[in-house]
Design a protein around this motif. Structure first.
Motif, short mmCIF file in Angstrom:
data_model
loop_
_atom_site.label_atom_id
_atom_site.label_comp_id
_atom_site.label_asym_id
_atom_site.label_seq_id
_atom_site.Cartn_x
_atom_site.Cartn_y
_atom_site.Cartn_z
N CYS A 271 0.72 2.95 -12.08
CA CYS A 271 1.55 1.74 -11.97
C CYS A 271 2.99 2.00 -12.40
O CYS A 271 3.91 1.39 -11.85
CB CYS A 271 0.93 0.60 -12.79
N LEU B 190 4.16 1.37 -0.17
CA LEU B 190 2.85 0.73 -0.33
C LEU B 190 1.74 1.66 0.13
O LEU B 190 0.72 1.82 -0.56
CB LEU B 190 2.81 -0.59 0.45
N TRP C 207 1.40 4.51 -2.46
CA TRP C 207 0.79 4.08 -3.72
C TRP C 207 -0.70 3.85 -3.55
O TRP C 207 -1.50 4.27 -4.38
CB TRP C 207 1.48 2.80 -4.23
N MET C 208 -1.09 3.18 -2.47
CA MET C 208 -2.51 2.92 -2.24
C MET C 208 -3.27 4.23 -2.03
O MET C 208 -4.41 4.38 -2.50
CB MET C 208 -2.69 1.97 -1.05
N VAL D 31 -2.56 -3.37 -11.83
CA VAL D 31 -2.74 -2.99 -10.43
C VAL D 31 -2.28 -4.14 -9.53
O VAL D 31 -1.54 -3.92 -8.56
CB VAL D 31 -4.21 -2.63 -10.14
N TYR D 32 -2.67 -5.36 -9.86
CA TYR D 32 -2.24 -6.53 -9.07
C TYR D 32 -0.71 -6.66 -9.11
O TYR D 32 -0.09 -6.97 -8.09
CB TYR D 32 -2.88 -7.80 -9.61
N LEU E 185 0.85 -3.94 -6.88
CA LEU E 185 0.71 -4.33 -5.47
C LEU E 185 1.65 -5.48 -5.13
O LEU E 185 2.28 -5.49 -4.06
CB LEU E 185 -0.74 -4.73 -5.17
N VAL F 175 4.43 -5.44 -2.23
CA VAL F 175 4.36 -6.42 -1.14
C VAL F 175 5.64 -7.26 -1.10
O VAL F 175 6.23 -7.48 -0.03
CB VAL F 175 3.12 -7.32 -1.29
N SER G 30 -0.93 -10.05 -2.64
CA SER G 30 -1.40 -8.90 -3.41
C SER G 30 -2.90 -9.03 -3.72
O SER G 30 -3.60 -8.03 -3.80
CB SER G 30 -0.59 -8.75 -4.70
N LEU H 285 -4.80 -7.84 -0.73
CA LEU H 285 -4.61 -6.40 -0.64
C LEU H 285 -5.43 -5.67 -1.70
O LEU H 285 -6.02 -4.61 -1.42
CB LEU H 285 -3.13 -6.06 -0.79
N ALA H 286 -5.51 -6.24 -2.88
CA ALA H 286 -6.32 -5.63 -3.95
C ALA H 286 -7.79 -5.61 -3.56
O ALA H 286 -8.49 -4.62 -3.81
CB ALA H 286 -6.14 -6.40 -5.25
N LEU I 152 -8.16 -2.84 -1.05
CA LEU I 152 -8.06 -1.55 -1.73
C LEU I 152 -9.34 -1.23 -2.49
O LEU I 152 -9.82 -0.09 -2.48
CB LEU I 152 -6.86 -1.57 -2.68
#
Length: 197
Positions: free
Chosen positions: A73, A89, A92-93, A129-130, A133, A137, A152, A155-156, A159
């Protein structure tokens, strides 16, 4: 508190960090079911020191996870400075999924230990993490690279699914393709940024 206690605290912090670095390396190489004396040996500490910092295997797994998530992070700003937000993005993912795939059994172990260890610390790492993200975003939306209705939280969840489905070594390539497809969906109907007049 006397000044004599400060070097001890710094030394204890150094030993704790060394244990976590060693744990991450050993988990990556041999999985989470290894003997903890191997982690202590790699860290250059005695087994009693390891147990003083991490009284159970579950506490060590959680500590290693939290440390890695913090490092991950902390890298968001560097990614955003180096590339467009949508590419940042993806990168990172992919790092996140690579972390999970590189630690056999880590994702499933975390699900089973979340109640028995420091749940507040694990929740903090999930919140980070959220937040990471969300930062990625929002930067993509601001630049017109990611659709405005992306969240987010959604997306979480995506992921998490990709991570659990590809949590074994050798699945990184498939996971990376899925992430690219996922982010391509976020680009669809993105509002292009208007040039300043």
């Amino acid at each position: 508190m006397t000044g004599e206690g400060r070097p001890l605290r710094a030394d204890a912090r150094r030993k704790r960090d060394a244990i976590l670095v060693a744990a991450v390396d050993v988990f990556a190489e041999r999985g989470i079911e290894i003997a903890l004396d191997e982690v202590a040996r790699r860290a250059g500490v005695g087994i009693a020191t390891l147990y003083r910092h991490f009284p159970t295997r579950e506490a060590l797994i959680a500590g290693a996870y939290i440390r890695e998530i913090e490092l991950l992070c902390d890298g968001v700003d560097d990614l955003l400075a180096a590339m467009p937000a949508d590419e940042a993005l993806v990168a990172w993912m992919q790092r996140f999924v690579g972390y999970v795939a590189g630690k056999p059994g880590m994702a499933l172990a975390l699900k089973s230990i979340v109640v028995t260890t420091d749940a507040a610390a694990l929740q903090t790492s999930h919140d980070r993490v959220y937040a990471a993200l969300g930062q990625l975003v929002e930067a993509g939306q601001r630049d017109g690279l990611i659709r405005a209705d992306a969240s987010s939280a959604d997306l979480a969840n995506g992921l998490s699914g990709v991570s659990l489905a590809n949590s074994q070594p050798g699945t990184e390539e498939r996971a990376n393709r899925l992430i690219v497809l996922l982010v391509d969906g976020l680009r669809y109907n993105a509002a292009p940024r208007r040039a300043a007049r």
